[in-house]
Design an enzyme around this catalytic site. Structure first.
Site, mmCIF file in Angstrom:
data_model
loop_
_atom_site.group_PDB
_atom_site.id
_atom_site.type_symbol
_atom_site.label_atom_id
_atom_site.label_comp_id
_atom_site.label_asym_id
_atom_site.label_seq_id
_atom_site.Cartn_x
_atom_site.Cartn_y
_atom_site.Cartn_z
ATOM 1 N N HIS A 53 0.847 -1.196 0.000
ATOM 2 C CA HIS A 53 0.000 0.000 0.000
ATOM 3 C C HIS A 53 0.880 1.243 0.000
ATOM 4 C CE1 HIS A 53 -4.041 -1.716 1.584
ATOM 5 N NE2 HIS A 53 -3.372 -2.664 0.962
ATOM 6 N N GLU A 55 0.740 3.958 1.789
ATOM 7 C CA GLU A 55 1.118 4.433 3.119
ATOM 8 C C GLU A 55 2.263 3.618 3.711
ATOM 9 O OE1 GLU A 55 -3.504 4.750 3.038
ATOM 10 O OE2 GLU A 55 -1.949 3.532 2.084
ATOM 11 N N CYS A 83 -6.872 2.261 5.066
ATOM 12 C CA CYS A 83 -7.555 1.040 5.500
ATOM 13 C C CYS A 83 -7.112 0.703 6.930
ATOM 14 C CB CYS A 83 -7.205 -0.112 4.558
ATOM 15 S SG CYS A 83 -5.482 -0.673 4.705
ATOM 16 N N CYS A 86 -3.218 0.105 7.208
ATOM 17 C CA CYS A 86 -2.431 1.329 7.120
ATOM 18 C C CYS A 86 -2.678 2.243 8.313
ATOM 19 C CB CYS A 86 -2.714 2.040 5.811
ATOM 20 S SG CYS A 86 -2.127 1.083 4.382
#
Length: 159
Positions: A53, A55, A83, A86
């Site tokens: 991801h 992040e 999410c 993260c």
């Protein structure tokens, strides 16, 4: 242009890199003392990795740059609400502030479904700012998913 808009534009540039790879266009930058120290964009399909991801990539790079896992004096700018994975990493990394462009009602954990960033039960809470360049970032996501649906429809028709 505000400082938040300036840095969100940098995050949006990262999201466009993901888009170019046919990844969900999510981008992120981390800022310390007025300077971008890390960038990240979604690469889950490209890397075949659930953890890829935007992040997490940016947190990893920022920690390497600062030489510390604690990012207490840093601000993250991200094009889509984080999410649960993260959001947990953001709390764990002790980020001071997260600026979010657009919320994610299906998976967001900075206020949409729940808010992991501001749970008093944790030893760290993160300041949140929402809606910076919201329309631009939401439009990029919408166009990505529209194109994806059209491609799936086209492939189905070819079968």
């Amino acid at each position: 242009m505000t400082q938040d808009e300036k840095y969100m534009k940098a995050a949006l540039k990262q999201a466009k890199k993901a888009y170019a790879l046919k990844e969900v266009p999510i981008g992120c930058v981390i800022v310390q003392n007025g300077k971008i120290i890390a960038r990240g964009y979604n690469r889950r399909n490209t890397d075949k990795n659930t953890l890829a991801h935007a992040e997490l990539s940016a947190i990893r790079k920022a920690s390497k740059k600062t030489g510390d896992w604690r990012l207490e004096d840093c601000t993250m700018y991200v094009t889509l609400e984080p999410c649960q994975m993260c959001a947990g990493a953001i709390v764990q990394s002790r980020l001071q502030h997260v600026v979010i462009a657009t919320m994610n009602p299906k998976a967001g954990c900075a206020g949409s479904i729940l808010n992991l960033l501001d749970m008093q039960q944790f030893n760290h809470q993160v300041k949140i700012t929402k809606g910076v360049l919201e329309e631009e970032c939401a439009t990029l996501l919408s166009s990505f998913f529209k194109a994806l649906r059209e491609e799936k429809k086209r492939k189905k028709e070819e079968e």
